[in-house]
Design a protein around this motif. Structure first.
Motif, PDB file in Angstrom:
ATOM      1  N   PHE A  32       0.825  -1.207   0.000  1.00 24.43           N
ATOM      2  CA  PHE A  32       0.000   0.000   0.000  1.00 24.43           C
ATOM      3  C   PHE A  32       0.854   1.250   0.000  1.00 24.43           C
ATOM      4  CE2 PHE A  32      -2.939  -3.183   1.375  1.00 24.43           C
ATOM      5  CZ  PHE A  32      -4.201  -2.723   0.993  1.00 24.43           C
ATOM      6  N   THR A  33       0.273   2.351  -0.472  1.00 24.55           N
ATOM      7  CA  THR A  33       0.916   3.653  -0.304  1.00 24.55           C
ATOM      8  C   THR A  33       0.893   3.979   1.185  1.00 24.55           C
ATOM      9  OG1 THR A  33      -1.164   4.867  -0.547  1.00 24.55           O
ATOM     10  CG2 THR A  33       0.117   4.469  -2.579  1.00 24.55           C
ATOM     11  N   GLU A  34       1.622   4.988   1.591  1.00 27.35           N
ATOM     12  CA  GLU A  34       1.661   5.371   3.009  1.00 27.35           C
ATOM     13  C   GLU A  34       0.265   5.676   3.549  1.00 27.35           C
ATOM     14  OE1 GLU A  34       4.064   5.295   5.358  1.00 27.35           O
ATOM     15  OE2 GLU A  34       5.264   4.288   3.839  1.00 27.35           O
ATOM     16  N   ASP A  35      -0.599   6.255   2.722  1.00 29.76           N
ATOM     17  CA  ASP A  35      -1.962   6.581   3.167  1.00 29.76           C
ATOM     18  C   ASP A  35      -3.012   5.710   2.462  1.00 29.76           C
ATOM     19  OD1 ASP A  35      -1.712   7.696   0.616  1.00 29.76           O
ATOM     20  OD2 ASP A  35      -2.681   9.584   1.160  1.00 29.76           O
ATOM     21  N   GLY A  36      -2.577   4.552   1.969  1.00 30.49           N
ATOM     22  CA  GLY A  36      -3.492   3.637   1.290  1.00 30.49           C
ATOM     23  C   GLY A  36      -4.594   3.138   2.221  1.00 30.49           C
ATOM     24  N   VAL A  37      -5.716   2.747   1.629  1.00 28.16           N
ATOM     25  CA  VAL A  37      -6.891   2.325   2.387  1.00 28.16           C
ATOM     26  C   VAL A  37      -7.256   0.892   2.020  1.00 28.16           C
ATOM     27  CG1 VAL A  37      -9.361   2.763   2.776  1.00 28.16           C
ATOM     28  CG2 VAL A  37      -7.770   4.688   2.518  1.00 28.16           C
ATOM     29  N   PHE A  41     -13.836  -7.286   4.192  1.00 29.13           N
ATOM     30  CA  PHE A  41     -15.082  -8.011   3.931  1.00 29.13           C
ATOM     31  C   PHE A  41     -16.163  -7.636   4.938  1.00 29.13           C
ATOM     32  CE2 PHE A  41     -17.758 -11.866   3.884  1.00 29.13           C
ATOM     33  CZ  PHE A  41     -17.912 -12.059   2.522  1.00 29.13           C
ATOM     34  N   ASP A  42     -15.735  -7.336   6.172  1.00 29.32           N
ATOM     35  CA  ASP A  42     -16.686  -6.989   7.234  1.00 29.32           C
ATOM     36  C   ASP A  42     -16.986  -5.498   7.288  1.00 29.32           C
ATOM     37  OD1 ASP A  42     -14.308  -5.978   8.232  1.00 29.32           O
ATOM     38  OD2 ASP A  42     -14.524  -6.911  10.201  1.00 29.32           O
ATOM     39  N   GLY A  43     -16.412  -4.728   6.363  1.00 30.61           N
ATOM     40  CA  GLY A  43     -16.647  -3.290   6.319  1.00 30.61           C
ATOM     41  C   GLY A  43     -15.616  -2.472   7.066  1.00 30.61           C
ATOM     42  N   HIS A 106     -16.474  -9.442  -4.540  1.00 28.67           N
ATOM     43  CA  HIS A 106     -15.931  -8.598  -5.601  1.00 28.67           C
ATOM     44  C   HIS A 106     -14.769  -7.852  -4.966  1.00 28.67           C
ATOM     45  CE1 HIS A 106     -19.091  -9.068  -8.606  1.00 28.67           C
ATOM     46  NE2 HIS A 106     -19.942  -9.065  -7.602  1.00 28.67           N
ATOM     47  N   GLN A 107     -13.650  -7.795  -5.663  1.00 30.46           N
ATOM     48  CA  GLN A 107     -12.501  -7.051  -5.163  1.00 30.46           C
ATOM     49  C   GLN A 107     -12.177  -5.934  -6.145  1.00 30.46           C
ATOM     50  OE1 GLN A 107      -9.504 -10.113  -4.523  1.00 30.46           O
ATOM     51  NE2 GLN A 107     -10.241 -10.417  -2.436  1.00 30.46           N
ATOM     52  N   THR A 108     -11.903  -4.766  -5.586  1.00 30.81           N
ATOM     53  CA  THR A 108     -11.529  -3.606  -6.382  1.00 30.81           C
ATOM     54  C   THR A 108     -10.223  -3.061  -5.829  1.00 30.81           C
ATOM     55  OG1 THR A 108     -13.857  -3.067  -6.728  1.00 30.81           O
ATOM     56  CG2 THR A 108     -12.253  -1.337  -7.212  1.00 30.81           C
ATOM     57  N   MET A 109      -9.285  -2.821  -6.731  1.00 32.86           N
ATOM     58  CA  MET A 109      -7.996  -2.263  -6.336  1.00 32.86           C
ATOM     59  C   MET A 109      -7.714  -1.033  -7.192  1.00 32.86           C
ATOM     60  SD  MET A 109      -4.191  -4.018  -6.469  1.00 32.86           S
ATOM     61  CE  MET A 109      -3.925  -3.719  -8.226  1.00 32.86           C
ATOM     62  N   GLN A 124     -10.587  -2.900  -1.851  1.00 28.54           N
ATOM     63  CA  GLN A 124     -11.883  -3.161  -1.228  1.00 28.54           C
ATOM     64  C   GLN A 124     -12.346  -4.562  -1.569  1.00 28.54           C
ATOM     65  OE1 GLN A 124     -14.767  -0.077  -1.533  1.00 28.54           O
ATOM     66  NE2 GLN A 124     -16.397  -1.329  -0.684  1.00 28.54           N
ATOM     67  N   ASN A 125     -12.770  -5.280  -0.535  1.00 28.21           N
ATOM     68  CA  ASN A 125     -13.235  -6.659  -0.645  1.00 28.21           C
ATOM     69  C   ASN A 125     -14.707  -6.660  -0.217  1.00 28.21           C
ATOM     70  OD1 ASN A 125     -12.668  -9.467  -1.047  1.00 28.21           O
ATOM     71  ND2 ASN A 125     -12.650  -9.734   1.157  1.00 28.21           N
TER      72      ASN A 125
END
Length: 151
Positions: A32-37, A41-43, A106-109, A124-125
């Motif tokens: 991840f980037t330093e501020d990556g998010v 799955f659980d939110g 569904h996974q989004t990167m 996001q999962n």
């Protein structure tokens, strides 16, 4: 057909999947980037490499996590240094041999190109439960199974 940037983005995605499958919290966090998010799955939403690492360490230490089976569906370049990858994912629980459809996702990167190479800005999962549409769960599971078995 994917170009070299697409291939780099897909390689980055495969690295995060491999890190999960090997229960490697450090390996995941460093992608991840330093501020990556990361949105789980659980939110749960985690921001930054340290928070991601601190969240994943106890999960891998205390829970028998299931490995992902994935299929990349699409990569879209949004310029030369930003891309969105969409994939579907299933899991084979420990001690089992089949994908468990209730945890398909569904996974989004969102990936960004930095001086050090491609890094994850957002991962996001999202559960793919398809409420009231079991045929879609079955279809996704079949697609993942075929992708996993190479058929």
């Amino acid at each position: 057909m994917y170009g070299s940037s697409d291939e780099d983005v897909e390689r980055l995605y495969q690295k995060i999947i491999q890190a999960w499958n090997h229960r490697d919290a450090q390996g995941m966090a460093k992608l991840f980037t330093e501020d990556g998010v990361q949105i789980g799955f659980d939110g749960s939403m985690l921001t930054g490499q340290k928070e991601i690492l601190d969240h994943l360490n106890p999960i891998f230490e205390n829970h028998p996590t299931a490995p992902f089976i994935v299929k990349v569906k699409d990569i879209k370049m949004l310029g030369t240094d930003v891309a969105i990858l969409r994939a579907i994912a299933g899991m084979i629980p420990p001690g089992k041999t089949e994908i468990e459809p209730t945890v398909n996702a569904h996974q989004t990167m969102v990936a960004v190109k930095k001086e050090i190479g491609w890094r994850i800005q957002l991962f996001q999962n999202t559960p793919a439960q398809f409420h009231g549409r079991p045929e879609l769960v079955e279809q996704m599971t079949k697609e993942l199974r075929q992708s996993h078995l190479g058929t």
